[in-house]
Scaffold this motif. Sequence first.
Motif, mmCIF file in Angstrom:
data_model
loop_
_atom_site.group_PDB
_atom_site.id
_atom_site.type_symbol
_atom_site.label_atom_id
_atom_site.label_comp_id
_atom_site.label_asym_id
_atom_site.label_seq_id
_atom_site.Cartn_x
_atom_site.Cartn_y
_atom_site.Cartn_z
ATOM 1 N N ASN A 164 0.895 -1.309 0.152
ATOM 2 C CA ASN A 164 -0.135 0.122 -0.035
ATOM 3 C C ASN A 164 0.946 1.270 -0.218
ATOM 4 O O ASN A 164 0.798 2.085 -0.699
ATOM 5 N N ASP A 165 1.913 1.176 0.825
ATOM 6 C CA ASP A 165 2.732 2.405 0.788
ATOM 7 C C ASP A 165 3.359 2.650 -0.562
ATOM 8 O O ASP A 165 3.605 3.889 -0.975
ATOM 9 N N ALA A 166 3.703 1.590 -1.436
ATOM 10 C CA ALA A 166 4.520 1.904 -2.547
ATOM 11 C C ALA A 166 3.417 2.375 -3.668
ATOM 12 O O ALA A 166 3.517 3.220 -4.362
ATOM 13 N N LYS A 167 2.189 1.943 -3.403
ATOM 14 C CA LYS A 167 1.069 2.535 -4.306
ATOM 15 C C LYS A 167 0.730 3.896 -4.040
ATOM 16 O O LYS A 167 0.541 4.968 -4.911
ATOM 17 N N TYR A 168 0.739 4.225 -2.652
ATOM 18 C CA TYR A 168 0.690 5.682 -2.577
ATOM 19 C C TYR A 168 1.700 6.432 -2.980
ATOM 20 O O TYR A 168 1.769 7.712 -3.419
ATOM 21 N N ALA A 169 2.799 5.942 -3.014
ATOM 22 C CA ALA A 169 4.138 6.651 -3.165
ATOM 23 C C ALA A 169 4.077 6.781 -4.896
ATOM 24 O O ALA A 169 4.277 7.681 -5.335
ATOM 25 N N MET A 170 3.445 5.774 -5.592
ATOM 26 C CA MET A 170 3.292 6.215 -7.052
ATOM 27 C C MET A 170 2.481 7.288 -7.405
ATOM 28 O O MET A 170 2.701 8.079 -8.225
ATOM 29 N N VAL A 171 1.298 7.620 -6.508
ATOM 30 C CA VAL A 171 0.425 8.623 -6.860
ATOM 31 C C VAL A 171 1.191 9.822 -6.412
ATOM 32 O O VAL A 171 1.217 10.815 -7.192
ATOM 33 N N GLU A 172 2.050 9.662 -5.459
ATOM 34 C CA GLU A 172 2.820 11.119 -5.089
ATOM 35 C C GLU A 172 3.922 11.356 -6.044
ATOM 36 O O GLU A 172 4.052 12.467 -6.707
ATOM 37 N N LEU A 173 4.481 10.375 -6.621
ATOM 38 C CA LEU A 173 5.613 10.477 -7.845
ATOM 39 C C LEU A 173 4.809 11.123 -8.991
ATOM 40 O O LEU A 173 5.330 11.852 -9.659
ATOM 41 N N GLY A 174 3.718 10.598 -9.210
ATOM 42 C CA GLY A 174 3.031 11.252 -10.292
ATOM 43 C C GLY A 174 2.509 12.504 -10.088
ATOM 44 O O GLY A 174 2.722 13.348 -11.119
ATOM 45 N N ASP A 198 5.726 17.390 -16.466
ATOM 46 C CA ASP A 198 6.073 16.245 -17.143
ATOM 47 C C ASP A 198 4.584 15.383 -17.144
ATOM 48 O O ASP A 198 4.520 14.560 -16.373
ATOM 49 N N TYR A 199 3.668 15.758 -18.203
ATOM 50 C CA TYR A 199 2.609 15.136 -18.352
ATOM 51 C C TYR A 199 2.571 13.827 -18.867
ATOM 52 O O TYR A 199 1.714 12.828 -18.313
ATOM 53 N N PRO A 200 3.437 13.348 -19.684
ATOM 54 C CA PRO A 200 3.557 12.138 -20.109
ATOM 55 C C PRO A 200 4.043 10.968 -19.019
ATOM 56 O O PRO A 200 3.647 10.080 -18.749
ATOM 57 N N GLY A 201 5.027 11.786 -18.231
ATOM 58 C CA GLY A 201 5.483 10.950 -17.153
ATOM 59 C C GLY A 201 4.471 10.928 -16.138
ATOM 60 O O GLY A 201 4.333 9.740 -15.451
ATOM 61 N N THR A 202 3.583 11.731 -15.812
ATOM 62 C CA THR A 202 2.371 11.872 -14.796
ATOM 63 C C THR A 202 1.582 10.649 -15.453
ATOM 64 O O THR A 202 0.930 9.725 -14.525
ATOM 65 N N ILE A 203 1.243 10.389 -16.600
ATOM 66 C CA ILE A 203 0.267 9.600 -17.302
ATOM 67 C C ILE A 203 0.816 8.401 -16.958
ATOM 68 O O ILE A 203 -0.060 7.268 -16.566
ATOM 69 N N GLY A 204 2.102 7.935 -17.296
ATOM 70 C CA GLY A 204 2.728 6.746 -17.214
ATOM 71 C C GLY A 204 2.550 6.164 -15.827
ATOM 72 O O GLY A 204 2.438 5.031 -15.552
#
Length: 233
Positions: free
Chosen positions: A112-122, A130-136
Amino acid sequence: PYLEKYTQDVPGDPRGWSLLGRDYYFLKLKDEAVAAMSKAAAMGEKSREMYTILARAHVDRKEWQNALDAYGRGEPNSTDQFKIGQMLVILGQLAQADSIYRVMIARDSLTNDAKYAMVELGKLAFRQKDYPGTIGTMERRIALDPTSDEAYYYAGLSYKEMKQFPEAIGALRQSATLAPNKAERHFWVGLVLATADSIPEAIAALTRSTEIDSTSKNAAVASPFSQPGAGGS
């Protein structure tokens, strides 16, 4: 009471102040906890557990730099790492935050922490345009768990910035479906629909956003569209 008495009788022992401060923290006496553990630190206490707890107390008091300094001498767990990333963003240290999030995801992307980290990274990528990076990043998050309204929301906003309006509408609608009580979700659905000339649907979405929150800056933009007769304007 025993630790309080001990620190009165032996005030020069950092371990006594360290243990007392930790007890205070778990009793939710945050100010007393910080005072006692800071005194222990000044006396040379080396307990990594104490510094971790001291950092958490600083987080509770929104003392971001003090918290980061204490975490640097502690043993932060994965939840603490997530907090560290958020504080780095607040302090404008975006490269360090990016690194923290990527390490968390690389360690085990299914937690779950990694999933939250993905959202924060996006969100961090979105902040840096960096819109393509956000989408990816958000699409990876959605693939792991399609219940994150934030992932759809920031993906939708990124599609909007790239003028890919059908994709933007789809992602923003899903965000509004997952978080129906968040006014800004409906607001952006409405604005993108208006851009795509889907006026009746746009009015419905903007009206819903003002029904949820009529006091925000977004509501001031949405209100004229949600008035009777707006469809013909």
